[in-house]
Design a protein around this motif. Structure first.
Motif, PDB file in Angstrom:
ATOM      1  N   GLN A 909      -4.602  35.040  -0.325  1.00  0.00           N
ATOM      2  CA  GLN A 909      -3.193  33.839  -0.202  1.00  0.00           C
ATOM      3  C   GLN A 909      -3.074  33.591  -1.713  1.00  0.00           C
ATOM      4  OE1 GLN A 909      -1.666  33.342   3.141  1.00  0.00           O
ATOM      5  NE2 GLN A 909      -2.585  36.596   2.795  1.00  0.00           N
ATOM      6  N   SER A 910      -3.621  33.078  -2.377  1.00  0.00           N
ATOM      7  CA  SER A 910      -3.066  32.378  -3.363  1.00  0.00           C
ATOM      8  C   SER A 910      -4.391  32.452  -4.642  1.00  0.00           C
ATOM      9  CB  SER A 910      -3.367  30.815  -3.446  1.00  0.00           C
ATOM     10  OG  SER A 910      -4.144  30.312  -2.746  1.00  0.00           O
ATOM     11  N   VAL A 911      -4.028  32.825  -5.903  1.00  0.00           N
ATOM     12  CA  VAL A 911      -4.371  32.981  -6.673  1.00  0.00           C
ATOM     13  C   VAL A 911      -4.682  31.867  -8.028  1.00  0.00           C
ATOM     14  CG1 VAL A 911      -5.380  34.754  -8.649  1.00  0.00           C
ATOM     15  CG2 VAL A 911      -4.593  35.230  -6.395  1.00  0.00           C
ATOM     16  N   VAL A 912      -5.633  30.596  -8.124  1.00  0.00           N
ATOM     17  CA  VAL A 912      -5.155  30.031  -9.058  1.00  0.00           C
ATOM     18  C   VAL A 912      -6.149  30.668 -10.054  1.00  0.00           C
ATOM     19  CG1 VAL A 912      -6.013  28.051 -10.642  1.00  0.00           C
ATOM     20  CG2 VAL A 912      -5.817  28.129  -7.423  1.00  0.00           C
ATOM     21  N   MET A 913      -5.369  30.692 -11.790  1.00  0.00           N
ATOM     22  CA  MET A 913      -5.984  31.786 -12.456  1.00  0.00           C
ATOM     23  C   MET A 913      -5.339  31.110 -13.926  1.00  0.00           C
ATOM     24  SD  MET A 913      -2.323  34.365 -12.808  1.00  0.00           S
ATOM     25  CE  MET A 913      -0.552  33.647 -13.369  1.00  0.00           C
ATOM     26  N   SER A 914      -5.645  32.024 -14.982  1.00  0.00           N
ATOM     27  CA  SER A 914      -5.785  31.156 -16.447  1.00  0.00           C
ATOM     28  C   SER A 914      -4.843  32.248 -17.064  1.00  0.00           C
ATOM     29  CB  SER A 914      -7.208  31.271 -16.642  1.00  0.00           C
ATOM     30  OG  SER A 914      -6.969  30.960 -17.986  1.00  0.00           O
ATOM     31  N   LEU A 915      -3.805  31.908 -18.232  1.00  0.00           N
ATOM     32  CA  LEU A 915      -2.883  31.808 -18.581  1.00  0.00           C
ATOM     33  C   LEU A 915      -3.757  32.673 -19.784  1.00  0.00           C
ATOM     34  CD1 LEU A 915       0.733  30.572 -17.435  1.00  0.00           C
ATOM     35  CD2 LEU A 915      -0.060  32.600 -16.400  1.00  0.00           C
ATOM     36  N   TRP A 916      -4.954  31.471 -20.350  1.00  0.00           N
ATOM     37  CA  TRP A 916      -5.472  31.989 -21.187  1.00  0.00           C
ATOM     38  C   TRP A 916      -6.096  32.059 -21.460  1.00  0.00           C
ATOM     39  CZ3 TRP A 916      -0.932  28.451 -21.305  1.00  0.00           C
ATOM     40  CH2 TRP A 916      -1.264  26.998 -21.429  1.00  0.00           C
ATOM     41  N   GLU A 917      -7.352  31.768 -22.872  1.00  0.00           N
ATOM     42  CA  GLU A 917      -8.508  31.671 -23.184  1.00  0.00           C
ATOM     43  C   GLU A 917      -8.391  29.664 -22.091  1.00  0.00           C
ATOM     44  OE1 GLU A 917     -12.068  31.816 -26.644  1.00  0.00           O
ATOM     45  OE2 GLU A 917      -9.865  32.423 -26.869  1.00  0.00           O
ATOM     46  N   TYR A 931     -11.193  20.767  -7.180  1.00  0.00           N
ATOM     47  CA  TYR A 931     -12.016  20.789  -5.240  1.00  0.00           C
ATOM     48  C   TYR A 931     -11.723  19.463  -5.126  1.00  0.00           C
ATOM     49  CZ  TYR A 931     -13.470  25.121  -6.416  1.00  0.00           C
ATOM     50  OH  TYR A 931     -12.858  27.276  -5.985  1.00  0.00           O
ATOM     51  N   GLY A 932     -12.249  18.209  -5.293  1.00  0.00           N
ATOM     52  CA  GLY A 932     -11.630  17.375  -4.605  1.00  0.00           C
ATOM     53  C   GLY A 932     -10.475  17.039  -4.288  1.00  0.00           C
ATOM     54  N   TYR A 933      -9.103  16.908  -4.542  1.00  0.00           N
ATOM     55  CA  TYR A 933      -8.293  16.512  -4.023  1.00  0.00           C
ATOM     56  C   TYR A 933      -7.641  17.539  -3.071  1.00  0.00           C
ATOM     57  CZ  TYR A 933      -6.719  13.525  -8.015  1.00  0.00           C
ATOM     58  OH  TYR A 933      -6.895  11.827  -8.631  1.00  0.00           O
ATOM     59  N   LEU A 934      -8.545  18.971  -3.111  1.00  0.00           N
ATOM     60  CA  LEU A 934      -8.261  19.779  -1.946  1.00  0.00           C
ATOM     61  C   LEU A 934      -9.397  19.553  -0.899  1.00  0.00           C
ATOM     62  CD1 LEU A 934      -8.303  23.185  -3.887  1.00  0.00           C
ATOM     63  CD2 LEU A 934      -6.846  22.554  -2.763  1.00  0.00           C
ATOM     64  N   ALA A 935     -10.634  19.056  -0.775  1.00  0.00           N
ATOM     65  CA  ALA A 935     -10.614  18.164   0.252  1.00  0.00           C
ATOM     66  C   ALA A 935     -10.356  17.687   0.781  1.00  0.00           C
ATOM     67  CB  ALA A 935     -12.516  18.052  -0.544  1.00  0.00           C
ATOM     68  N   GLN A 936      -9.474  16.188   0.123  1.00  0.00           N
ATOM     69  CA  GLN A 936      -9.067  15.201   0.451  1.00  0.00           C
ATOM     70  C   GLN A 936      -7.380  16.280   1.685  1.00  0.00           C
ATOM     71  OE1 GLN A 936      -8.558  11.543  -1.675  1.00  0.00           O
ATOM     72  NE2 GLN A 936      -9.794  12.879  -3.100  1.00  0.00           N
ATOM     73  N   ASN A 937      -7.455  17.579   1.448  1.00  0.00           N
ATOM     74  CA  ASN A 937      -5.901  18.068   2.454  1.00  0.00           C
ATOM     75  C   ASN A 937      -4.595  17.436   1.377  1.00  0.00           C
ATOM     76  OD1 ASN A 937      -5.235  19.778   4.402  1.00  0.00           O
ATOM     77  ND2 ASN A 937      -4.733  17.661   5.309  1.00  0.00           N
ATOM     78  N   TYR A 938      -4.924  17.344   0.686  1.00  0.00           N
ATOM     79  CA  TYR A 938      -3.763  18.205  -0.780  1.00  0.00           C
ATOM     80  C   TYR A 938      -3.442  19.640  -0.830  1.00  0.00           C
ATOM     81  CZ  TYR A 938      -3.765  13.344  -3.212  1.00  0.00           C
ATOM     82  OH  TYR A 938      -3.544  12.023  -2.831  1.00  0.00           O
ATOM     83  N   VAL A 970      -1.299  27.613 -10.052  1.00  0.00           N
ATOM     84  CA  VAL A 970      -1.438  28.646  -8.380  1.00  0.00           C
ATOM     85  C   VAL A 970      -0.013  29.529  -8.792  1.00  0.00           C
ATOM     86  CG1 VAL A 970      -1.706  27.522  -6.469  1.00  0.00           C
ATOM     87  CG2 VAL A 970      -2.546  26.373  -8.390  1.00  0.00           C
ATOM     88  N   MET A 971      -0.413  30.968  -7.955  1.00  0.00           N
ATOM     89  CA  MET A 971       0.448  31.445  -8.009  1.00  0.00           C
ATOM     90  C   MET A 971      -0.352  32.047  -6.230  1.00  0.00           C
ATOM     91  SD  MET A 971       2.179  33.712  -9.267  1.00  0.00           S
ATOM     92  CE  MET A 971       2.342  34.300 -11.015  1.00  0.00           C
ATOM     93  N   GLY A 972       0.899  32.006  -5.527  1.00  0.00           N
ATOM     94  CA  GLY A 972       0.781  32.411  -3.868  1.00  0.00           C
ATOM     95  C   GLY A 972       1.015  31.381  -3.091  1.00  0.00           C
ATOM     96  N   ASP A 973       0.568  31.561  -2.035  1.00  0.00           N
ATOM     97  CA  ASP A 973       0.593  30.039  -1.057  1.00  0.00           C
ATOM     98  C   ASP A 973       0.470  29.020  -1.292  1.00  0.00           C
ATOM     99  OD1 ASP A 973       1.154  28.906   1.296  1.00  0.00           O
ATOM    100  OD2 ASP A 973      -1.280  29.424   1.764  1.00  0.00           O
ATOM    101  N   ALA A 974       0.633  27.711  -1.645  1.00  0.00           N
ATOM    102  CA  ALA A 974       0.405  26.621  -1.601  1.00  0.00           C
ATOM    103  C   ALA A 974      -0.273  25.587  -0.700  1.00  0.00           C
ATOM    104  CB  ALA A 974       1.145  26.185  -2.921  1.00  0.00           C
ATOM    105  N   SER A 975      -0.430  26.335   0.442  1.00  0.00           N
ATOM    106  CA  SER A 975      -0.742  25.424   1.269  1.00  0.00           C
ATOM    107  C   SER A 975      -1.850  24.836   1.127  1.00  0.00           C
ATOM    108  CB  SER A 975      -0.455  25.836   2.526  1.00  0.00           C
ATOM    109  OG  SER A 975      -1.264  26.955   2.934  1.00  0.00           O
ATOM    110  N   PRO A 976      -2.097  23.237   1.930  1.00  0.00           N
ATOM    111  CA  PRO A 976      -3.911  23.102   1.620  1.00  0.00           C
ATOM    112  C   PRO A 976      -5.191  24.066   2.985  1.00  0.00           C
ATOM    113  CG  PRO A 976      -2.134  21.175   3.042  1.00  0.00           C
ATOM    114  CD  PRO A 976      -1.756  22.832   2.960  1.00  0.00           C
ATOM    115  N   LEU A 977      -5.838  24.297   2.082  1.00  0.00           N
ATOM    116  CA  LEU A 977      -6.814  24.611   2.346  1.00  0.00           C
ATOM    117  C   LEU A 977      -7.267  24.535   3.998  1.00  0.00           C
ATOM    118  CD1 LEU A 977      -9.802  24.474   0.406  1.00  0.00           C
ATOM    119  CD2 LEU A 977      -8.194  26.339   1.073  1.00  0.00           C
ATOM    120  N   LYS A 978      -7.402  25.231   5.141  1.00  0.00           N
ATOM    121  CA  LYS A 978      -7.083  24.947   6.277  1.00  0.00           C
ATOM    122  C   LYS A 978      -9.012  24.404   6.592  1.00  0.00           C
ATOM    123  CE  LYS A 978      -3.394  26.909   6.894  1.00  0.00           C
ATOM    124  NZ  LYS A 978      -2.117  25.380   7.269  1.00  0.00           N
TER     125      LYS A 978
END
Length: 1014
Positions: A909-917, A931-938, A970-978
């Motif tokens: 659904q979504s890919v967090v990727m690196s554009l360079w080294e 990941y901490g902010y994801l845990a708070q449902n951001y 972030v590429m793709g769906d940016a909604s919170p983790l379910k």
């Protein structure tokens, strides 16, 4: 050969055989001669073998053993055919015919053999009419025999069907032979296996069926070795070169071509590949070698003429080549074409000659050769032909160069009528659909120039009716493009047409913007959106749709295979129909056969699609709905999520931007030439290449200029929402927009990052049409391999271990982080975190890969992009904490082809990727905070934004620069983790993260990374 002389010559071997043979019967003598011929045949002395087979046949005639006689004569003829000795081959035919007519008039087996050997002979001579006559007679006789057909006869049926172009039957008969000899290892079975697989290879090559061709080629050199076909590896290498050329893997194609025996055709193939690679000097070198091989060869005149034409066209692209050199090549070709009476090739020559002169702005001279080209086609009376259409196309281009819009449209209309079965009156009301034309690429090229002629007339008259007509026709042409994309069989074809598609899209965008500027009608923003979406990811969209369809519809492989075969066969027979209809004297039986096949396959494919729609409606919607996501639905979705979508498109010397949200929409165009390109390159260089000394002033000025160009024009029309969805184009895909600076020379507080959370999409259609991820049983799976020496990563294992402690789930560190383990785990995981090396392949992005642990693995440890396309990875989020995972070559109209994109196509659904080294320590901290902010449902984009702001706020001066923290997007769906927020584990995670953040910041604040996460 005179029969009397032939008998005298036949006495010569009697002296060799010895005096005892005089007392033997004719039958015994014939048997000895046949054995002697077999000895020479097995010793690869085909000339001597043929000689003794003829003598044996003569003796069998004297003994009145007619079947044996004819068998020996046919063996002799076949050996001369192998030697390409046309005269000796043809001298045997009267002997065979005399025996057949006088003594075996009802013997079907040998009669079929005679016609089979004859069609092969006339094929070598290039006498198509006689070749097809004998092929049809051979097939007719075999099929009329009431006795059981054996493997030899099935092979003859396969060859005759191939000769007649009836490849469906040819494949059927060759496969029948293979089924008969399967499992047998005797010499006969191995030979028949080799010959029939070789026949299939020829057919699959003609069809451009890459998958079947690759399968048929496998193991052929070993098989050839078993039956002593020592010359075959050269042929095999040539086909392997063709295979990799189809795949777009130029280096491998060239390496195989170079292993093949030298021939004009092989050198021509090598030249073509080098030309595709842009290495024109190498292309010229191999054309010259091919030309040298055709000197003095009377059978190579067509090849020589083609190479001369190709050489002239190639030299026109090279610098420092005089016009006189090019014209001399064209003149040589003209002399040869006239001398050998090759009108079709002459027409092609005049077209190329006229095109060259037009490119040199020698318009009147170009017009002369364009008319000569058309005259040649009219001479051979070809009613429908893509070559004839090309001549009209050239005349239309010449009229455009003279700024004669009405005249140009006349010629383009004539070109269209040469491709479609419609009359001129119908063309006034509508243009042919994709199913009504023989050659979609040529049709598309004519449509693009027809649109230009309408623009030209508008410029002269200022009548907006012409511009509106141009807009309608542009959208129609884009639909034709989509139809053409469905007919592309391999990467080689796709790459060939990329420039033409880019030109069409640029023209369409320019028309849409001009109409919007004149009328302020929001319809034209919607049209621009359609153009932008249609221009991105057409081929790769099909890959994603098929993957998603399998996930939702549980579609059996048999259904997909049936669909693929129907489509490929339809494309193939359309191509054959077009080619045969363009011949000087087309065979009406063959032409009718191709027309019948196209008609039957079209009906079958239509019925199949209707069946799919009723039985698998979800799959049908995903696979065949090529339209962009509906514009009104897009606005509703953006309104619901409170986001603004900004989509970019590069045209000819301009950058177009459309902005859409729930309440506003706008359309912008800015110049994009050398100054803008230079600024973007400098900013990207400062970010992507840490070894380059940083000029802070130039960098700050550059990010401010990019803000002024890419974002500021939008502010003048309406305010942006807090959340932005960006759909970049071309090199903008390498740029993290968060770092754009609102004020020149300002500190980081002026970053766009401070105002907006940003995520990216390959296209709006892909983003909004993605289905929901599967509910995976495992929440988190992290992979962090160990590498040796300079490749070792300092922080990756600590990063994954810490995240596993926070998230639960599984961690795979060091030698446990294998490709095999990933394949076993990935499909069952909601979150995949990969902290490892990533390697982009700029020449062929499908070969980009992630490097898992290279030790203790049954796999090679390299997970390639092409492998991901065939996987099912329904993760909610994939984090690629690796170097260059979002980096890859830019293809016009397709964006960046990258590993991150491959994960999206696999269903993530979504890919967090690196554009360079990646900076190892920065990545370590960013990931924990993220990941901490994801845990708070951001939302994912907001979580990453806050993580970056936290990092900037406490970073050392060395690490505050965006090259250390801005690479992750972030590429793709940016909604919170379910996730169930009632689970108290998440509150503990947040508290622990806060404490760890303070500790880790204190530990890392004064350190610079010595080894980077790559």
């Amino acid at each position: 050969m005179n029969r009397y002389i032939h008998v005298l010559i036949s006495l010569f071997p009697l002296f060799i055989l010895g005096s005892s043979t005089f007392s033997q019967s004719h039958l015994d003598l014939a048997a000895n001669l046949a054995d002697r011929g077999t000895f020479f045949d097995q010793s690869f002395q085909k000339d001597s073998a043929a000689h003794y087979f003829i003598l044996a046949g003569d003796e069998y005639v004297l003994a009145e053993d007619w079947e044996s006689a004819i068998f020996e004569y046919i063996k002799a003829a076949s050996r001369y055919q192998m030697l390409k000795d046309l005269e000796s081959t043809e001298a045997i035919f009267p002997l065979i015919k005399e025996v057949l007519d006088s003594h075996l008039p009802t013997e079907k087996y040998y009669s079929a053999l005679y016609h089979s050997i004859s069609f092969g002979h006339y094929s070598n001579k290039g006498e198509a009419k006689k070749m097809k006559f004998h092929a049809r007679k051979a097939r007719e006789i075999i099929l009329s025999d009431s006795s059981e057909i054996n493997s030899d006869q099935y092979y003859q049926l396969a060859l005759t069907s191939s000769t007649l172009g009836e490849f469906k039957d040819a494949i059927k008969y060759s496969k029948k032979v293979l089924s008969i000899v399967e499992g047998h290892e005797d010499s006969y079975a191995l030979t028949m296996t080799f010959l029939n697989r070789r026949n299939l290879i020829n057919i699959y090559n003609k069809k451009g069926d890459v998958q079947q061709l690759e399968a048929a080629l496998e193991g052929m050199p070993d098989l050839a070795l078993k039956i002593n076909r020592s010359s075959y590896p050269s042929e095999w290498n040539n086909y392997m070169g063709i295979l990799y050329q189809y795949k777009g893997d130029w280096q491998r194609a060239i390496s195989y071509y170079k292993k093949a025996s030298s021939s004009a055709r092989v050198f021509d193939n090598i030249s073509t590949v080098f030309e595709k690679m842009g290495e024109l000097d190498s292309a010229k070198y191999y054309l010259e070698k091919g030309l040298h091989l055709t000197e003095g060869d009377p059978t190579a005149y067509p090849s020589r003429l083609r190479i001369l034409i190709k050489m002239g066209s190639l030299l026109g692209k090279l610098p420092d080549v005089s016009s006189r050199q090019i014209v001399q090549l064209f003149e040589q070709a003209e002399d040869l074409g006239k001398k050998k009476e090759l009108p079709i090739l002459l027409a092609s020559l005049y077209f190329k000659w006229g095109s060259y002169l037009l490119d040199q702005d020698r318009i009147e001279e170009a017009s002369i050769f364009a008319k000569q080209s058309l005259h040649q086609y009219r001479e051979v009376n070809i009613p429908k032909s893509s070559f004839k259409a090309a001549s009209y196309y050239l005349l239309g281009r010449i009229a455009l160069a003279k700024t004669q819009g009405d005249s140009a449209r006349y010629w383009f209309a004539q070109g269209i009528l040469s491709l479609a079965d419609i009359d001129s009156t119908s063309l006034k009301d509508r243009f042919p659909t994709s199913s009504e034309v023989l050659d979609l690429p040529t049709y598309l090229g004519i449509l693009e120039k027809y649109i230009s002629s309408l623009q030209l007339t508008f410029q002269h008259s200022q009548d907006t009716a012409y511009l509106r007509r141009a807009m309608d026709l542009s959208l129609f042409a884009i639909d034709i493009h989509d139809s053409m994309q469905m007919t592309i069989k391999h990467l080689d074809s796709k790459d060939s047409w990329a420039p033409e598609i880019g030109a069409l899209l640029s023209v369409a965008m320019d028309i849409a913007f001009e109409l919007h500027s004149m009328t302020a009608n929001p319809l034209h923003i919607q049209q621009a959106y359609q153009i932008m979406e249609s221009g991105k990811n057409r081929k790769l969209l099909e890959v994603l749709q098929t993957t998603t369809a399998r996930q939702f519809a549980n579609l059996p492989d048999s259904i997909l295979n049936r669909e693929q075969h129907l489509r490929n066969d339809l494309i193939f027979y359309k191509e054959l129909l077009l080619k045969h209809a363009s011949e000087e004297h087309p065979d009406t039986i063959t032409l009718n056969y191709y027309q019948e096949q196209v008609s039957q396959l079209t009906e079958a494919y239509t019925q199949y699609q209707e069946w799919l729609e009723s039985v698998y409606p979800r799959y049908y919607q995903l696979k065949y709905n090529w339209k962009p996501y509906p514009f009104e639905d897009l606005k509703k979705d953006l309104s619901a999520t409170g986001a603004s979508l900004i989509e970019y498109h590069f045209g000819e010397g301009a950058l177009y931007m459309i902005v859409i949200d729930g309440h506003h929409q706008s359309f912008h165009k800015i110049p994009w030439d050398a100054p803008q390109k230079s600024v973007l390159e400098e900013v990207l260089g400062a970010l992507h290449f840490s070894g380059i000394p940083l000029d802070e002033t130039a960098y700050s000025q550059g990010t401010h200029l990019l803000f002024k160009w890419l974002i500021n024009p939008i502010f003048a029309t309406h305010p942006l929402q807090d959340r932005l969805i960006l759909v970049p184009d071309g090199p903008l895909g390498y740029l993290p927009f968060e770092i754009l600076n609102r004020e020149a020379g300002s500190p980081q507080s002026a970053y766009l990052l401070n105002l907006h959370s940003i995520h990216y999409a390959h296209t709006a259609t892909l983003l909004l049409r993605q289905g929901q991820p599967s509910v995976a049983p495992n929440h988190f799976a992290g992979f962090a391999p160990t590498y040796e020496g300079a490749l070792q990563l300092r922080y990756n294992q600590a990063e994954v271990h810490k995240l596993q402690q926070l998230m639960g789930g599984e961690e795979y560190l060091a030698d446990q982080a294998t490709e095999k383990q990933f394949r076993q785990t990935a499909e069952q995981s909601q979150i995949l975190h990969l902290a490892m090396h990533g390697y982009p392949d700029e020449g062929n992005p499908l070969y980009s890969f992630l490097q898992f642990s290279p030790t203790h693995s049954e796999e090679d440890g390299k997970l390639h992009a092409y492998e991901l396309y065939n996987m099912h990875l329904p993760a909610s989020m994939v984090v690629l904490s690796a170097c260059h995972t979002g980096y890859g070559p830019i293809a016009k109209g397709e964006g960046i082809q990258s590993l991150a994109r491959a994960f999206a196509y696999a269903g993530s659904q979504s890919v967090v990727m690196s554009l360079w080294e990646a900076d190892g320590s920065a990545a370590h901290e960013l990931m924990q905070s993220f990941y901490g902010y994801l845990a708070q449902n951001y939302t994912k984009d907001e979580a990453l934004r806050l993580a970056k702001l936290d990092f900037i706020a406490s970073a050392s001066p060395h690490q505050k620069h965006p090259r250390h923290w801005a690479n992750f997007v972030v590429m793709g769906d940016a909604s919170p983790l379910k996730e169930d927020q009632s689970d108290t584990k998440w509150w503990w995670i947040v508290l622990v993260l806060l404490g760890l953040g303070i500790i880790s910041r204190h530990f890392w604040s004064d350190r610079s990374p010595t080894i980077q996460n790559s």
